[in-house]
Design a protein around this motif. Structure first.
Motif, mmCIF file in Angstrom:
data_model
loop_
_atom_site.group_PDB
_atom_site.id
_atom_site.type_symbol
_atom_site.label_atom_id
_atom_site.label_comp_id
_atom_site.label_asym_id
_atom_site.label_seq_id
_atom_site.Cartn_x
_atom_site.Cartn_y
_atom_site.Cartn_z
ATOM 1 N N GLY A 147 0.878 -0.912 0.289
ATOM 2 C CA GLY A 147 0.207 -0.266 -0.074
ATOM 3 C C GLY A 147 0.820 1.502 0.104
ATOM 4 N N LYS A 148 1.648 1.530 0.825
ATOM 5 C CA LYS A 148 3.272 2.458 0.694
ATOM 6 C C LYS A 148 3.645 2.729 -0.509
ATOM 7 N N VAL A 149 4.070 1.004 -0.847
ATOM 8 C CA VAL A 149 4.585 1.528 -2.843
ATOM 9 C C VAL A 149 3.742 2.103 -3.370
ATOM 10 N N PHE A 150 2.121 2.101 -3.830
ATOM 11 C CA PHE A 150 1.260 2.492 -4.409
ATOM 12 C C PHE A 150 1.127 3.416 -3.673
ATOM 13 N N GLY A 151 0.974 4.386 -2.836
ATOM 14 C CA GLY A 151 0.600 5.694 -2.418
ATOM 15 C C GLY A 151 1.573 6.840 -3.020
ATOM 16 N N VAL A 152 2.848 5.504 -2.827
ATOM 17 C CA VAL A 152 4.342 6.790 -3.340
ATOM 18 C C VAL A 152 4.303 6.879 -4.793
ATOM 19 N N MET A 153 4.190 5.775 -5.629
ATOM 20 C CA MET A 153 3.942 5.840 -7.331
ATOM 21 C C MET A 153 2.862 7.159 -7.535
ATOM 22 N N GLY A 154 1.301 6.706 -6.962
ATOM 23 C CA GLY A 154 0.468 7.256 -7.413
ATOM 24 C C GLY A 154 1.136 9.044 -6.496
ATOM 25 N N LEU A 155 1.338 9.098 -5.972
ATOM 26 C CA LEU A 155 1.819 10.484 -5.470
ATOM 27 C C LEU A 155 2.788 11.085 -6.980
ATOM 28 N N MET A 156 4.015 10.199 -7.150
ATOM 29 C CA MET A 156 4.753 10.737 -8.539
ATOM 30 C C MET A 156 3.786 10.709 -9.484
ATOM 31 N N VAL A 157 3.247 10.053 -10.040
ATOM 32 C CA VAL A 157 1.936 10.747 -11.059
ATOM 33 C C VAL A 157 0.561 11.025 -10.954
ATOM 34 N N GLY A 158 0.715 11.056 -9.625
ATOM 35 C CA GLY A 158 -0.286 12.750 -9.709
ATOM 36 C C GLY A 158 0.283 14.136 -9.605
ATOM 37 N N GLY A 159 1.666 14.433 -9.317
ATOM 38 C CA GLY A 159 2.581 15.267 -9.618
ATOM 39 C C GLY A 159 2.814 15.852 -11.060
ATOM 40 N N PHE A 203 0.951 14.312 -13.895
ATOM 41 C CA PHE A 203 -0.008 14.704 -14.753
ATOM 42 C C PHE A 203 -0.548 16.188 -13.903
ATOM 43 N N VAL A 204 0.078 16.678 -12.758
ATOM 44 C CA VAL A 204 -0.196 18.222 -12.231
ATOM 45 C C VAL A 204 1.070 18.969 -13.657
ATOM 46 N N VAL A 205 1.555 18.952 -13.247
ATOM 47 C CA VAL A 205 3.289 19.141 -14.117
ATOM 48 C C VAL A 205 2.452 19.189 -15.768
ATOM 49 N N VAL A 206 2.280 18.208 -15.997
ATOM 50 C CA VAL A 206 1.901 18.153 -17.312
ATOM 51 C C VAL A 206 0.167 19.399 -17.895
ATOM 52 N N SER A 207 -0.466 18.941 -17.728
ATOM 53 C CA SER A 207 -1.218 19.069 -17.043
ATOM 54 C C SER A 207 -1.508 21.454 -16.784
ATOM 55 N N LEU A 208 -0.133 21.849 -16.538
ATOM 56 C CA LEU A 208 0.119 23.224 -16.391
ATOM 57 C C LEU A 208 0.452 23.670 -17.242
ATOM 58 N N GLU A 209 1.310 22.981 -18.044
ATOM 59 C CA GLU A 209 2.157 22.993 -19.053
ATOM 60 C C GLU A 209 0.578 23.057 -20.432
ATOM 61 N N PHE A 220 -6.696 25.886 -11.898
ATOM 62 C CA PHE A 220 -6.375 24.856 -12.304
ATOM 63 C C PHE A 220 -4.876 24.364 -11.334
ATOM 64 N N ASP A 221 -4.361 25.969 -11.170
ATOM 65 C CA ASP A 221 -3.103 26.199 -10.173
ATOM 66 C C ASP A 221 -3.160 25.540 -8.368
ATOM 67 N N THR A 222 -4.037 25.871 -7.964
ATOM 68 C CA THR A 222 -5.426 26.042 -6.625
ATOM 69 C C THR A 222 -5.757 24.339 -6.846
ATOM 70 N N ALA A 223 -6.003 23.964 -7.394
ATOM 71 C CA ALA A 223 -7.111 22.865 -6.948
ATOM 72 C C ALA A 223 -5.945 21.262 -7.124
ATOM 73 N N MET A 224 -5.412 21.955 -8.304
ATOM 74 C CA MET A 224 -5.159 20.147 -8.576
ATOM 75 C C MET A 224 -3.814 20.532 -8.071
ATOM 76 N N VAL A 225 -3.001 21.225 -8.366
ATOM 77 C CA VAL A 225 -1.406 20.888 -7.915
ATOM 78 C C VAL A 225 -1.497 20.566 -5.905
ATOM 79 N N ILE A 226 -2.499 20.346 -5.074
ATOM 80 C CA ILE A 226 -3.042 19.656 -4.320
ATOM 81 C C ILE A 226 -3.929 18.418 -4.200
ATOM 82 N N VAL A 227 -4.583 18.802 -4.563
ATOM 83 C CA VAL A 227 -6.113 17.677 -4.891
ATOM 84 C C VAL A 227 -5.300 16.507 -5.729
ATOM 85 N N ALA A 228 -4.723 16.389 -6.884
ATOM 86 C CA ALA A 228 -4.480 15.552 -7.717
ATOM 87 C C ALA A 228 -2.883 14.529 -7.240
ATOM 88 N N PRO A 229 -2.392 15.371 -6.473
ATOM 89 C CA PRO A 229 -1.347 13.971 -5.990
ATOM 90 C C PRO A 229 -1.525 13.126 -4.745
#
Length: 87
Positions: free
Chosen positions: A12-24, A26-32, A43-52
């Motif tokens: 669960g911890k490994v998958f959780g960290v992987m999810g945080l990385m994928v969410g991050g 996702f945010v970087v690509v979407s911000l571009e 988008f910045d205020t909501a997604m930078v925190i919510v997505a990861p």
């Protein structure tokens, strides 16, 4: 060598960290792709925190479920046979 059990919380911890990385990522690509100052700010205020956090939580819980399911199946079938070459 046979993998008979997977630590539920450890997966669960490994998958959780992987999810945080994928969410991050996702945010970087979407911000571009965002256009205009209002869209970027909203988008910045909501997604930078919510997505990861959402991806991390989904990864954590799916890791727990997958590990539990694997442990049940491995108990019946004997697990996955692994072969390592230590040379």
């Amino acid at each position: 060598m046979r993998l008979k059990r997977v630590g539920v919380l450890s997966l669960g911890k490994v998958f959780g960290v992987m999810g945080l990385m994928v969410g991050g990522i996702f945010v970087v690509v979407s911000l571009e792709e965002a256009q205009g100052p209002v869209e970027v700010f909203a988008f910045d205020t909501a997604m930078v925190i919510v997505a990861p956090l959402a991806y991390g939580a989904a990864g954590f819980f799916s890791g727990i479920v997958y590990a539990f399911i694997y442990n049940v199946i491995a108990g019946v079938t004997g697990g996955i046979e692994l072969e390592f070459d230590l040379n």
